[in-house]
Design a protein around this motif. Structure first.
Motif, PDB file in Angstrom:
ATOM      1  N   ARG A 214       0.824  -1.204   0.000  1.00 16.54           N
ATOM      2  CA  ARG A 214       0.000   0.000   0.000  1.00 16.54           C
ATOM      3  C   ARG A 214       0.860   1.257   0.000  1.00 16.54           C
ATOM      4  NH1 ARG A 214      -2.496  -3.959   3.071  1.00 16.54           N
ATOM      5  NH2 ARG A 214      -4.626  -4.450   2.351  1.00 16.54           N
ATOM      6  N   ALA A 215       1.969   1.190   0.735  1.00 18.77           N
ATOM      7  CA  ALA A 215       2.864   2.346   0.807  1.00 18.77           C
ATOM      8  C   ALA A 215       3.457   2.672  -0.559  1.00 18.77           C
ATOM      9  CB  ALA A 215       3.981   2.094   1.819  1.00 18.77           C
ATOM     10  N   SER A 216       3.799   1.646  -1.339  1.00 16.89           N
ATOM     11  CA  SER A 216       4.378   1.897  -2.663  1.00 16.89           C
ATOM     12  C   SER A 216       3.340   2.501  -3.599  1.00 16.89           C
ATOM     13  CB  SER A 216       4.941   0.601  -3.257  1.00 16.89           C
ATOM     14  OG  SER A 216       3.905  -0.325  -3.555  1.00 16.89           O
ATOM     15  N   LEU A 217       2.073   2.107  -3.453  1.00 16.17           N
ATOM     16  CA  LEU A 217       1.021   2.689  -4.281  1.00 16.17           C
ATOM     17  C   LEU A 217       0.800   4.158  -3.912  1.00 16.17           C
ATOM     18  CD1 LEU A 217      -1.155   2.514  -6.409  1.00 16.17           C
ATOM     19  CD2 LEU A 217      -2.683   1.497  -4.697  1.00 16.17           C
ATOM     20  N   ILE A 218       0.807   4.459  -2.627  1.00 13.09           N
ATOM     21  CA  ILE A 218       0.695   5.854  -2.195  1.00 13.09           C
ATOM     22  C   ILE A 218       1.832   6.681  -2.784  1.00 13.09           C
ATOM     23  CG2 ILE A 218       0.997   7.389  -0.196  1.00 13.09           C
ATOM     24  CD1 ILE A 218      -1.780   6.353  -0.288  1.00 13.09           C
ATOM     25  N   GLU A 219       3.032   6.128  -2.805  1.00 13.69           N
ATOM     26  CA  GLU A 219       4.178   6.848  -3.372  1.00 13.69           C
ATOM     27  C   GLU A 219       3.971   7.121  -4.859  1.00 13.69           C
ATOM     28  OE1 GLU A 219       9.082   6.492  -3.604  1.00 13.69           O
ATOM     29  OE2 GLU A 219       7.874   4.834  -2.818  1.00 13.69           O
ATOM     30  N   ARG A 220       3.406   6.157  -5.585  1.00 12.46           N
ATOM     31  CA  ARG A 220       3.120   6.373  -6.999  1.00 12.46           C
ATOM     32  C   ARG A 220       2.116   7.506  -7.187  1.00 12.46           C
ATOM     33  NH1 ARG A 220       1.081   0.764  -9.130  1.00 12.46           N
ATOM     34  NH2 ARG A 220       0.632   2.023 -10.992  1.00 12.46           N
ATOM     35  N   MET A 221       1.104   7.534  -6.334  1.00 13.00           N
ATOM     36  CA  MET A 221       0.095   8.593  -6.409  1.00 13.00           C
ATOM     37  C   MET A 221       0.704   9.960  -6.114  1.00 13.00           C
ATOM     38  SD  MET A 221      -3.002   6.686  -4.384  1.00 13.00           S
ATOM     39  CE  MET A 221      -3.761   5.180  -5.018  1.00 13.00           C
ATOM     40  N   GLU A 222       1.579  10.015  -5.135  1.00  8.48           N
ATOM     41  CA  GLU A 222       2.235  11.276  -4.782  1.00  8.48           C
ATOM     42  C   GLU A 222       3.147  11.750  -5.908  1.00  8.48           C
ATOM     43  OE1 GLU A 222       2.519  11.016   0.084  1.00  8.48           O
ATOM     44  OE2 GLU A 222       4.037  10.007  -1.118  1.00  8.48           O
ATOM     45  N   ASN A 223       3.907  10.827  -6.475  1.00  8.25           N
ATOM     46  CA  ASN A 223       4.809  11.195  -7.569  1.00  8.25           C
ATOM     47  C   ASN A 223       4.028  11.706  -8.773  1.00  8.25           C
ATOM     48  OD1 ASN A 223       7.023  10.422  -6.040  1.00  8.25           O
ATOM     49  ND2 ASN A 223       7.169   8.384  -6.956  1.00  8.25           N
ATOM     50  N   ALA A 224       2.906  11.064  -9.066  1.00  9.88           N
ATOM     51  CA  ALA A 224       2.086  11.493 -10.204  1.00  9.88           C
ATOM     52  C   ALA A 224       1.533  12.897  -9.988  1.00  9.88           C
ATOM     53  CB  ALA A 224       0.945  10.502 -10.424  1.00  9.88           C
ATOM     54  N   GLN A 225       1.089  13.193  -8.756  1.00  8.06           N
ATOM     55  CA  GLN A 225       0.548  14.525  -8.482  1.00  8.06           C
ATOM     56  C   GLN A 225       1.636  15.592  -8.549  1.00  8.06           C
ATOM     57  OE1 GLN A 225      -2.396  15.370  -8.766  1.00  8.06           O
ATOM     58  NE2 GLN A 225      -3.390  16.141  -6.918  1.00  8.06           N
ATOM     59  N   GLU A 226       2.826  15.250  -8.098  1.00  5.75           N
ATOM     60  CA  GLU A 226       3.951  16.192  -8.188  1.00  5.75           C
ATOM     61  C   GLU A 226       4.207  16.596  -9.629  1.00  5.75           C
ATOM     62  OE1 GLU A 226       7.660  15.180  -6.394  1.00  5.75           O
ATOM     63  OE2 GLU A 226       6.759  14.640  -4.467  1.00  5.75           O
ATOM     64  N   VAL A 227       4.200  15.612 -10.516  1.00 15.44           N
ATOM     65  CA  VAL A 227       4.465  15.880 -11.932  1.00 15.44           C
ATOM     66  C   VAL A 227       3.362  16.759 -12.523  1.00 15.44           C
ATOM     67  CG1 VAL A 227       4.639  14.824 -14.217  1.00 15.44           C
ATOM     68  CG2 VAL A 227       5.821  13.782 -12.263  1.00 15.44           C
ATOM     69  N   ILE A 228       2.107  16.429 -12.236  1.00 16.03           N
ATOM     70  CA  ILE A 228       0.977  17.203 -12.761  1.00 16.03           C
ATOM     71  C   ILE A 228       1.045  18.644 -12.281  1.00 16.03           C
ATOM     72  CG2 ILE A 228      -1.531  17.469 -12.679  1.00 16.03           C
ATOM     73  CD1 ILE A 228      -1.658  14.370 -12.472  1.00 16.03           C
ATOM     74  N   LEU A 229       1.284  18.829 -10.965  1.00 15.15           N
ATOM     75  CA  LEU A 229       1.304  20.172 -10.401  1.00 15.15           C
ATOM     76  C   LEU A 229       2.477  20.985 -10.941  1.00 15.15           C
ATOM     77  CD1 LEU A 229       0.117  22.236  -8.466  1.00 15.15           C
ATOM     78  CD2 LEU A 229       1.450  21.188  -6.615  1.00 15.15           C
ATOM     79  N   ALA A 230       3.647  20.346 -11.053  1.00 13.60           N
ATOM     80  CA  ALA A 230       4.826  21.047 -11.550  1.00 13.60           C
ATOM     81  C   ALA A 230       4.624  21.514 -12.993  1.00 13.60           C
ATOM     82  CB  ALA A 230       6.052  20.147 -11.454  1.00 13.60           C
ATOM     83  N   GLU A 231       4.031  20.665 -13.800  1.00 13.72           N
ATOM     84  CA  GLU A 231       3.789  21.026 -15.206  1.00 13.72           C
ATOM     85  C   GLU A 231       2.785  22.169 -15.305  1.00 13.72           C
ATOM     86  OE1 GLU A 231       1.882  18.991 -19.221  1.00 13.72           O
ATOM     87  OE2 GLU A 231       2.732  17.701 -17.659  1.00 13.72           O
ATOM     88  N   ALA A 232       1.697  22.080 -14.528  1.00 16.67           N
ATOM     89  CA  ALA A 232       0.683  23.133 -14.570  1.00 16.67           C
ATOM     90  C   ALA A 232       1.233  24.453 -14.023  1.00 16.67           C
ATOM     91  CB  ALA A 232      -0.545  22.701 -13.772  1.00 16.67           C
ATOM     92  N   TRP A 233       2.055  24.374 -12.977  1.00 16.75           N
ATOM     93  CA  TRP A 233       2.656  25.590 -12.409  1.00 16.75           C
ATOM     94  C   TRP A 233       3.584  26.245 -13.419  1.00 16.75           C
ATOM     95  CZ3 TRP A 233       1.759  28.638  -8.352  1.00 16.75           C
ATOM     96  CH2 TRP A 233       2.752  29.539  -7.944  1.00 16.75           C
ATOM     97  N   GLN A 234       4.331  25.430 -14.150  1.00 16.17           N
ATOM     98  CA  GLN A 234       5.243  25.946 -15.158  1.00 16.17           C
ATOM     99  C   GLN A 234       4.487  26.682 -16.262  1.00 16.17           C
ATOM    100  OE1 GLN A 234       8.589  25.773 -15.059  1.00 16.17           O
ATOM    101  NE2 GLN A 234       8.846  26.827 -17.021  1.00 16.17           N
ATOM    102  N   ASN A 235       3.258  26.224 -16.561  1.00 14.93           N
ATOM    103  CA  ASN A 235       2.476  26.797 -17.660  1.00 14.93           C
ATOM    104  C   ASN A 235       1.351  27.707 -17.169  1.00 14.93           C
ATOM    105  OD1 ASN A 235       3.931  25.347 -19.699  1.00 14.93           O
ATOM    106  ND2 ASN A 235       2.804  23.508 -19.112  1.00 14.93           N
ATOM    107  N   ARG A 236       1.462  28.209 -15.955  1.00 18.14           N
ATOM    108  CA  ARG A 236       0.389  28.997 -15.347  1.00 18.14           C
ATOM    109  C   ARG A 236       0.241  30.371 -16.011  1.00 18.14           C
ATOM    110  NH1 ARG A 236       4.904  29.466 -12.267  1.00 18.14           N
ATOM    111  NH2 ARG A 236       5.432  31.483 -11.310  1.00 18.14           N
ATOM    112  N   ALA A 237      -0.940  30.946 -15.851  1.00 17.96           N
ATOM    113  CA  ALA A 237      -1.199  32.307 -16.326  1.00 17.96           C
ATOM    114  C   ALA A 237      -0.450  33.314 -15.454  1.00 17.96           C
ATOM    115  CB  ALA A 237      -2.696  32.590 -16.290  1.00 17.96           C
ATOM    116  N   ASP A 238      -0.331  34.523 -15.948  1.00 17.12           N
ATOM    117  CA  ASP A 238       0.353  35.582 -15.189  1.00 17.12           C
ATOM    118  C   ASP A 238      -0.560  36.159 -14.114  1.00 17.12           C
ATOM    119  OD1 ASP A 238       2.585  35.318 -16.838  1.00 17.12           O
ATOM    120  OD2 ASP A 238       1.800  36.781 -18.295  1.00 17.12           O
TER     121      ASP A 238
END
Length: 386
Positions: A214-238
């Motif tokens: 279960r812990a490894s699955l939680i880590e996968r979920m966390e890593n996926a959210q990090e990537v999504i948030l980082a990409e969206a933050w990089q492309n954010r509006a002014d």
């Protein structure tokens, strides 16, 4: 005489080379040619299997014309050592070359039986589904609440070596809900030491294997959210009113809880951004509810007036700006909406009808908003009188 023997031998060698070349060309054509299947099939490749067993299975199901050519083709393509276990959809008239690619490329299985553990905002369920290869669609064969005793036939599906498993997170679930429901997934092992920070788990469908932790699955979920948030933050509006990505994630979680209508997420985000920029309080019920429940389940009743007046960190009727943390785990669409809201002057919205799927009426003035609210109250009254 020796000259005649040499000449005959040379002729024979030329004929052999010519025949071998022709045979090789024919085999290559056969390997790449359209296959004999008139209807798609599911091909099960067990762990520890090999191309000899697979070719025998394919011949038995009428998917290939020659097991030997299939094996030789895989050898020639240097794929005979790349066989991957799984259950694969072999489409009609697939060539031997295409089938080789299917069983060696890896990735998620594409056919057979799957068990899906769904974690929703209001409930959880276990679904057993089977793919009909002819129709290319999954058919549900079993469904039950994981909190209740599983049907007797579930164990047979779960324990079959060809069954695959997925954990599906709905957008808007809380981290506490995820941890609680993962504890009911009986193919996973181990404990989760603590509830992950709210908002840090990406809602998605995750393929898992029997024995994963279960812990490894939680880590996968966390890593996926990090990537999504980082990409969206990089492309954010002014000029957005966020100091850091976590504040944007908090806004995304509010958007997620306020609307299930994908088309209006960007408008909802614009309302909250406009309110912050104008010094208005967010005044959103989902944050108040999170302050009451702490994300531990559904409130199950209306918000009391005393709760709307209570000074808590999550009561956006009382506090200015955003609450201190996200209030759920938002999906990619809500994160992108929070970081690229629509260009609007709206500062109010209320549901159009009693069906949340119908979306909201938006307003730029309080008078217009009050009219929209009155229309909604009339719908509530009509339902109460039915």
């Amino acid at each position: 005489m020796w000259r005649n023997i040499a000449s005959n031998a040379m002729t024979f060698l030329v004929v052999v080379v010519f025949l071998f070349g022709g045979l090789l060309l024919w085999a290559q054509n056969e390997y790449a040619a359209e296959g004999p299947l008139d209807q798609a099939i599911c091909l099960q490749v067990d762990r520890g299997s090999n191309f000899s067993r697979v070719s025998g299975d394919l011949e038995g199901q009428g998917a290939i014309t020659s097991g030997m050519i299939f094996r030789l083709g895989a050898d020639y393509a240097e794929k005979s050592s790349q066989l991957k276990a799984g259950s694969y959809l072999v489409p009609e008239h697939a060539s031997m070359s295409e089938i080789t690619d299917i069983v060696t490329r890896g990735g998620a299985s594409t056919c057979g039986t799957e068990v899906v553990y769904r974690i929703g905002v209001n409930s959880a369920e276990v679904q057993v589904r089977e793919l009909d290869p002819a129709q290319g669609r999954y058919a549900e064969v079993l469904e039950f609440d994981p909190a209740e005793e599983a049907p007797a036939e579930y164990a047979a599906y779960r324990d079959d070596v060809g069954t695959r498993f997925r954990v599906a997170l709905a957008e808007g679930v809380t981290s506490w809900q995820v941890v609680e429901e993962l504890g009911q997934v009986d193919v996973l092992e181990g404990e989760i030491a603590e509830v992950p920070a709210e908002g840090t788990l990406a809602p998605d469908s995750y393929e898992v294997s029997r024995g994963d932790t279960r812990a490894s699955l939680i880590e996968r979920m966390e890593n996926a959210q990090e990537v999504i948030l980082a990409e969206a933050w990089q492309n954010r509006a002014d000029d957005l009113p966020y100091d850091d990505p976590m504040e944007a994630l908090t806004m995304a979680s509010i958007v997620e809880k306020e609307t299930g209508n994908a088309e209006e997420r960007f408008l909802v985000a614009s309302v909250f951004v406009n309110r912050i920029e104008r010094g208005m309080r967010l005044q959103t019920d989902p944050t108040v509810i999170y302050g009451i429940t702490g994300g531990e389940g559904v409130l199950g009743r209306g918000i009391r007036q005393s709760e709307l007046r209570a000074e808590t960190p999550y009561n956006t009727y009382v506090i200015d700006g955003l609450p201190p943390t996200p209030i759920a785990n938002p999906g990619r669409a809500s994160i992108e909406a929070a970081l690229n809201p629509a260009d609007s002057d709206y500062v109010y919205f209320v549901a159009k009808t009693l069906d949340p799927a119908d979306g909201h009426n938006f307003a730029t003035t309080l008078a217009e908003h009050n009219d929209n609210v009155a229309a909604y109250r009339r719908l509530e009254a009509e339902r109460a009188n039915q």
